[in-house]
Write a protein that holds these residues in place. Structure first.
Motif, PDB file in Angstrom:
ATOM      1  N   ASP A 107       0.840  -1.204   0.000  1.00 55.14           N
ATOM      2  CA  ASP A 107       0.000   0.000   0.000  1.00 55.14           C
ATOM      3  C   ASP A 107       0.874   1.253   0.000  1.00 55.14           C
ATOM      4  N   PHE A 108       0.237   2.365  -0.347  1.00 55.12           N
ATOM      5  CA  PHE A 108       0.891   3.665  -0.274  1.00 55.12           C
ATOM      6  C   PHE A 108       0.403   4.340   0.999  1.00 55.12           C
ATOM      7  N   LEU A 109       1.328   4.841   1.814  1.00 60.79           N
ATOM      8  CA  LEU A 109       0.892   5.453   3.079  1.00 60.79           C
ATOM      9  C   LEU A 109       0.900   6.978   3.041  1.00 60.79           C
ATOM     10  N   VAL A 117       6.313   7.154   1.438  1.00 60.51           N
ATOM     11  CA  VAL A 117       6.208   6.089   2.446  1.00 60.51           C
ATOM     12  C   VAL A 117       5.235   5.019   1.958  1.00 60.51           C
ATOM     13  N   LEU A 118       5.722   3.773   1.942  1.00 62.22           N
ATOM     14  CA  LEU A 118       4.910   2.650   1.469  1.00 62.22           C
ATOM     15  C   LEU A 118       4.715   1.647   2.600  1.00 62.22           C
ATOM     16  N   LYS A 119       3.568   0.982   2.568  1.00 62.38           N
ATOM     17  CA  LYS A 119       3.352  -0.096   3.551  1.00 62.38           C
ATOM     18  C   LYS A 119       3.880  -1.384   2.923  1.00 62.38           C
ATOM     19  N   ALA A 120       4.651  -2.141   3.701  1.00 64.61           N
ATOM     20  CA  ALA A 120       5.179  -3.404   3.178  1.00 64.61           C
ATOM     21  C   ALA A 120       5.051  -4.476   4.250  1.00 64.61           C
ATOM     22  N   LEU A 121       5.073  -5.720   3.804  1.00 59.56           N
ATOM     23  CA  LEU A 121       5.022  -6.841   4.753  1.00 59.56           C
ATOM     24  C   LEU A 121       6.365  -7.542   4.754  1.00 59.56           C
ATOM     25  N   LEU A 122       6.946  -7.697   5.946  1.00 62.87           N
ATOM     26  CA  LEU A 122       8.186  -8.474   6.070  1.00 62.87           C
ATOM     27  C   LEU A 122       7.835  -9.938   5.831  1.00 62.87           C
ATOM     28  N   PRO A 201      -1.383   7.654   9.164  1.00 61.46           N
ATOM     29  CA  PRO A 201      -1.183   9.103   9.084  1.00 61.46           C
ATOM     30  C   PRO A 201      -2.251   9.842   9.878  1.00 61.46           C
ATOM     31  N   LEU A 202      -1.817  10.858  10.603  1.00 60.57           N
ATOM     32  CA  LEU A 202      -2.739  11.577  11.487  1.00 60.57           C
ATOM     33  C   LEU A 202      -3.767  12.349  10.672  1.00 60.57           C
TER      34      LEU A 202
END
Ligand SMILES: Nc1ncnc2c1ncn2[C@@H]1O[C@H](COP(=O)(O)OP(=O)(O)OP(=O)(O)O)[C@@H](O)[C@H]1O
Length: 464
Positions: A107-109, A117-122, A201-202
């Motif tokens: 995802d894009f954060l 900033v991107l969302k990633a899964l380890l 994000p706030l």
């Protein structure tokens, strides 16, 4: 014959002369232009190199200062917990370039002038936020316009990320986002990826619609953070670009994520006039110290920004009436900068303890609960039409309470409220989530549940 020839030759000669002159002038002019262009490029390149040198020096100084402070203060820091979550734990900076090869971007954060900033899964499925240079961002675009050198621009913009990594390695606090790792890819000059704990994000609008308890949590977390920054391992830190978008929420807790504009030095001064900080509506100043620095200015700047961006919107609205005097005290002291961050934090802690212990409800008559029939071993199910705002649940009316007496007090103040039950869900302060109902939903046996039915309304209660 010769008289005809000679004017012809003169004309031919003149034409040739003019043409050659024009060609010469053209060549000369173009040469000048190219030369100017080349000079411009050269001077642009020189200032780019100069900037790169300065940034390298800044990073190296920062690293030295950070290491120095760490080793000087190590015994102190390693004692563990200090006030308000200032914890130096073992470094979490463990995800490196190797691990990053196997992450899955999902995802894009968010993005800003400098970073994306991107969302990633380890590989284990743990979500993280990956920060890297925003190639479409203002910083990169301006650099490319000025210098037209993609590799050097990438390096230049990456310095902000490198600064952030050094600061995140040194600053460890509940209200600063955790560094999970980083990778500086040598194949791509200056390409830095920072791995952080993932937050949300706030969204100020969303926060404005949340219960007071959650808004108080955000402000309380912010003050704890500012108290830490006022005497951090690297000195007193000012957040020069103080905006709600520099923060995220992690499970309701406010965390600072953008540190590239943090300044670790109090401004230098010659006289008091140099120690003024200007805001659109107010100006503040501190005296210039004998050491030639504006001591305490960073703390004041942060505190006033907290007031104007956070407290004004989040703190007074719907605060419990008995806590209002303390809330007003905080609003006045920060709006006028009458007190320092330690005193402000003391006031927040006072509110927190009163609220958590339920002592702010002392004048609530215990007899209030006598107006309710207590049905033990039953729960209610099905939708009811009572709505309240802001509620912990989208559907219905779920509010936090200290105990059944406070819930009864709330139910009494809603003409349509006929019953309530206490759930086993708790808020961050330990208060219980109660569900309030209007009509009678169906009652079902539930050994763990108690339903409180308002006596004046019991006539319509369904048989068990
Ligand atoms: N750990 C995180 N989890 C979730 N979202 C994040 C995280 N860190 C940052 N973000 C989101 O990404 C956005 C950009 O990040 P950041 O503020 O570090 O970039 P920036 O380019 O320095 O921004 P600005 O232009 O505001 O200075 C933030 O506003 C925030 O919404």
């Amino acid at each position: 014959m010769s008289s005809i020839k000679s004017p012809f030759c003169v004309v031919l000669f003149l034409a040739l002369l003019i043409t050659s002159l024009m060609v010469f002038l053209k060549i000369w002019y173009c040469g000048l232009q190219e030369c100017a262009h080349a000079t411009e490029l050269l001077s642009g390149h020189r200032s780019l190199l100069h900037e790169l040198r300065e940034r390298r020096q800044e990073i190296s100084n920062l690293r030295k200062a950070a290491d120095h402070q760490y080793f000087v203060r190590k015994p102190d820091l390693e004692k563990g917990t200090k006030r308000n979550g200032d914890i130096r734990s073992s470094s979490m900076d463990e995800v490196g370039c190797e691990e990053l090869k196997n992450v899955q971007v999902v995802d894009f954060l968010g993005s800003g002038y400098t970073k994306t900033v991107l969302k990633a899964l380890l590989p284990q499925g743990v979500p993280v936020a990956l920060k890297s240079v925003n190639s479409q961002g203002t910083d990169m675009r301006k650099c490319l316009e000025d210098y037209k050198d993609p590799f050097s621009c990438q390096e230049l913009v990456s310095f902000k990320l490198r600064k952030e990594v050094i600061l995140l390695q040194r600053f460890q606090h509940t209200n600063i986002v955790k560094l999970r790792g980083h990778c500086q890819d040598n194949a791509l000059v200056g390409g830095v990826t920072v791995v952080l704990e993932q937050g949300i994000p706030l969204q100020m609008i969303q926060l404005l619609q949340s219960p007071w308890e959650e808004r108080f949590r955000v402000c309380y977390g912010l003050v704890r953070l500012l108290q830490y920054l006022s005497s951090s391992p690297l000195g007193s830190v000012a957040l020069l670009d103080f905006q709600p978008r520099q923060f995220v929420l992690v499970s309701g807790e406010l965390k600072l994520t953008d540190l590239d504009d943090a300044s670790m030095e109090e401004p230098a001064c010659r006289s008091d006039a140099d120690c003024a900080v200007r805001f659109p509506l107010r100006n503040f100043s501190v005296p210039c110290s004998s050491r030639g620095v504006c001591e305490g200015l960073n703390e004041k700047r942060n505190l006033y920004n907290a007031y104007r961006y956070f407290f004004t919107y989040l703190l007074p609205h719907q605060a419990p009436p008995t806590l209002m005097p303390l809330v007003n005290q905080i609003m006045n002291s920060t709006g006028e900068l009458r007190h320092g961050v330690n005193e402000i934090l003391d006031s927040f802690e006072k509110i927190f303890h009163l609220y958590k212990s339920g002592r702010h409800l002392e004048n609530l008559p215990p007899s209030i609960i006598r107006g309710y029939a207590v049905l033990k071993g039953v729960g209610s199910e099905g939708n009811t039409d009572l709505r309240c705002w802001p509620s912990y649940d989208q559907q219905g009316c779920a509010l936090s309470v200290h105990d059944a007496a406070e819930a009864a007090h709330i139910c009494n103040s809603h003409p349509q409220c006929t019953s309530f039950s206490l759930s086993d869900r708790k808020t961050w302060t330990g208060r219980v989530i109660a569900s309030f109902r209007s009509g009678f939903a169906r009652l079902r046996p539930d050994v763990n549940s108690v339903v409180y039915v308002r006596k004046a309304r019991m006539s319509g209660a369904p048989p068990l």
